[in-house]
Write an enzyme that holds these catalytic residues in place. Structure first.
Site, PDB file in Angstrom:
ATOM      1  CE  LYS A 192      -7.383   1.410   1.770  1.00 55.82           C
ATOM      2  NZ  LYS A 192      -8.001   2.396   1.710  1.00 55.82           N
ATOM      3  CD  GLU A 211       7.736  11.986   9.194  1.00 58.23           C
ATOM      4  OE1 GLU A 211       6.819  11.693   8.621  1.00 58.23           O
ATOM      5  OE2 GLU A 211       8.002  12.615  10.124  1.00 58.23           O
ATOM      6  CG  ASP A 260      -3.900   7.060  -3.230  1.00 59.63           C
ATOM      7  OD1 ASP A 260      -4.070   8.688  -3.388  1.00 59.63           O
ATOM      8  OD2 ASP A 260      -4.485   6.591  -2.840  1.00 59.63           O
ATOM      9  CB  ALA A 261       0.712  10.253  -3.400  1.00 63.34           C
ATOM     10  CE  LYS A 314      13.241  12.350  17.163  1.00 58.24           C
ATOM     11  NZ  LYS A 314      14.914  12.043  16.960  1.00 58.24           N
ATOM     12  CG  ASP A 342      -0.872   6.031   2.717  1.00 60.37           C
ATOM     13  OD1 ASP A 342      -0.181   6.957   2.412  1.00 60.37           O
ATOM     14  OD2 ASP A 342      -2.330   5.550   3.183  1.00 60.37           O
ATOM     15  CE  LYS A 343       1.508   0.241   7.583  1.00 57.02           C
ATOM     16  NZ  LYS A 343       2.360   0.620   8.550  1.00 57.02           N
ATOM     17  CD  GLU A 389      13.442  17.728  10.496  1.00 53.57           C
ATOM     18  OE1 GLU A 389      13.419  17.738   9.934  1.00 53.57           O
ATOM     19  OE2 GLU A 389      12.705  16.787  11.449  1.00 53.57           O
ATOM     20  CG  HIS A 436      -1.478   1.567   1.136  1.00 48.49           C
ATOM     21  ND1 HIS A 436      -1.251   2.425   1.622  1.00 48.49           N
ATOM     22  CD2 HIS A 436      -3.520   0.964   0.844  1.00 48.49           C
ATOM     23  CE1 HIS A 436      -2.479   3.144   1.854  1.00 48.49           C
ATOM     24  NE2 HIS A 436      -3.953   2.687   1.181  1.00 48.49           N
ATOM     25  NE  ARG A 453      -1.755   8.949   3.431  1.00 45.54           N
ATOM     26  CZ  ARG A 453      -1.430   9.904   2.232  1.00 45.54           C
ATOM     27  NH1 ARG A 453      -2.125  11.146   2.090  1.00 45.54           N
ATOM     28  NH2 ARG A 453      -1.705   9.397   1.016  1.00 45.54           N
ATOM     29  CE  LYS A 454      -3.977   4.022   4.812  1.00 43.30           C
ATOM     30  NZ  LYS A 454      -4.125   4.688   4.703  1.00 43.30           N
ATOM     31  CG  PHE A 478      -6.510  -2.943  -7.074  1.00 43.53           C
ATOM     32  CD1 PHE A 478      -5.627  -1.912  -7.716  1.00 43.53           C
ATOM     33  CD2 PHE A 478      -6.461  -2.804  -5.981  1.00 43.53           C
ATOM     34  CE1 PHE A 478      -5.362  -1.033  -6.966  1.00 43.53           C
ATOM     35  CE2 PHE A 478      -5.724  -2.949  -4.790  1.00 43.53           C
ATOM     36  CZ  PHE A 478      -4.687  -1.730  -4.771  1.00 43.53           C
ATOM     37  CG  ASP A 528       4.813  10.515  18.781  1.00 43.35           C
ATOM     38  OD1 ASP A 528       3.340  10.976  19.806  1.00 43.35           O
ATOM     39  OD2 ASP A 528       4.718  11.116  17.967  1.00 43.35           O
ATOM     40  CE  LYS A 585       6.943  10.077  14.388  1.00 45.89           C
ATOM     41  NZ  LYS A 585       6.223  10.882  14.889  1.00 45.89           N
TER      42      LYS A 585
END
Length: 302
Positions: free
Chosen positions: A165, A41, A237-238, A268, A15-16, A54, A13, A243-244, A229, A270, A264
């Protein structure tokens, strides 16, 4: 009694793909210096990847090393398509040194312990719905795509592409999952394969992953609902890192602090605090102290 739905996405995918590249870069830096600082990123679109962020490392990591790391990740996923190819895609590296102001708050010095890289809230969750102590809808949504990916990589399903998906809706009775009300799977496929053929490739993977007797009605089994598909991945798709975040955690069954994991280093919070909170929640449930457990932590930077 209710129905709850969670989705998952495959390694291919868009984003993945970006999450995977960002984490490969974390691995690169930590492999050279365990005290590296990394916040990178990734953006991916048609035959184009951009890296931005960074970093800090005691060894020299060149832009060429970052580019090769990105290409290796894309190759391992399996992208060798006209619109997105590990060898031919353009890779722009826009990575610079970590802010001195952030470093001052994070680094251990004198009597100061290592500090959190940012403020924020993080959650960990566990429940008894599956042996993995994960909510059942996301657990089975992941399982379907894992099975399809294994078949693609082994050569058992060469007609399938990397992008896919899944979405699983489960019926709960008295708070416990008892069966699927609907299953959606969209998977990239080779030219010339019709919707019904893809459906029959996908079906055994769904049946093998769901518990016996849990399969949804045939009218609620959706495979490639658009009918075709072939164009997929970043060409279709960008993609962006981070984003997931619901796919990466509990499929919406538990709160989320909003921070992503990929790209990260452990300062970090998160990432590291969410992992630690999950570990603790699993132990609470695993020790039979609770049927489900949610843990929240919050940080100030430094």
């Amino acid at each position: 009694n209710y129905v709850f739905t969670s989705e998952s996405v495959s390694e291919g995918h868009p984003d993945k793909v970006c999450d995977r590249i960002s984490d490969a870069i974390v691995d690169l830096f930590l492999g050279h210096d365990p005290q590296s600082r990394v916040a990178v990123e990734t953006l991916a679109t048609t035959n184009h990847v951009t890296l931005a962020g960074e970093v800090r490392c005691r060894e020299t990591i060149t832009p060429e090393m970052l580019e090769q790391t990105a290409r290796a990740a894309i190759k391992d996923i399996g992208y060798e398509q006209d619109g997105f190819h590990w060898k031919n895609a353009r890779v722009d590296v826009l990575v610079h040194s970590q802010s001195a102001d952030i470093a001052m708050g994070v680094d251990a010095a004198g009597n100061k312990d290592e500090g959190a890289g940012d403020q924020g809230i993080m959650f960990g969750y566990a429940c008894r719905e599956t042996a993995a102590l994960m909510p059942a809808p996301i657990f089975y949504a992941h399982g379907i795509l894992k099975s399809l990916a294994e078949a693609r990589h082994s050569g058992a399903a060469p007609q399938l592409g990397p992008d896919a998906k899944s979405q699983v809706s489960l019926r709960y009775e008295n708070g416990r999952p008892v069966g699927a009300t609907s299953v959606v799977v969209s998977t990239q496929h080779a030219e010339g394969l019709d919707q019904e053929a893809v459906r029959e490739i996908v079906r055994p993977h769904v049946l093998n992953v769901l518990p016996a007797g849990w399969m949804c009605p045939e009218s609620e089994f959706y495979v490639n609902p658009t009918g075709r598909f072939v164009i997929g991945g970043p060409d279709g798709d960008a993609g962006l890192t981070g984003r997931k975040i619901i796919v990466d955690t509990y499929g919406g069954a538990a709160p989320h602090g909003g921070g992503a994991f990929s790209g990260k280093d452990p300062t970090k919070v998160d990432r590291s605090a969410a992992y630690a909170a999950r570990y603790l929640a699993k132990n609470v449930v695993g020790a039979e102290l609770a049927d489900r457990c949610t843990i929240q932590v919050a940080y100030a930077i430094g």
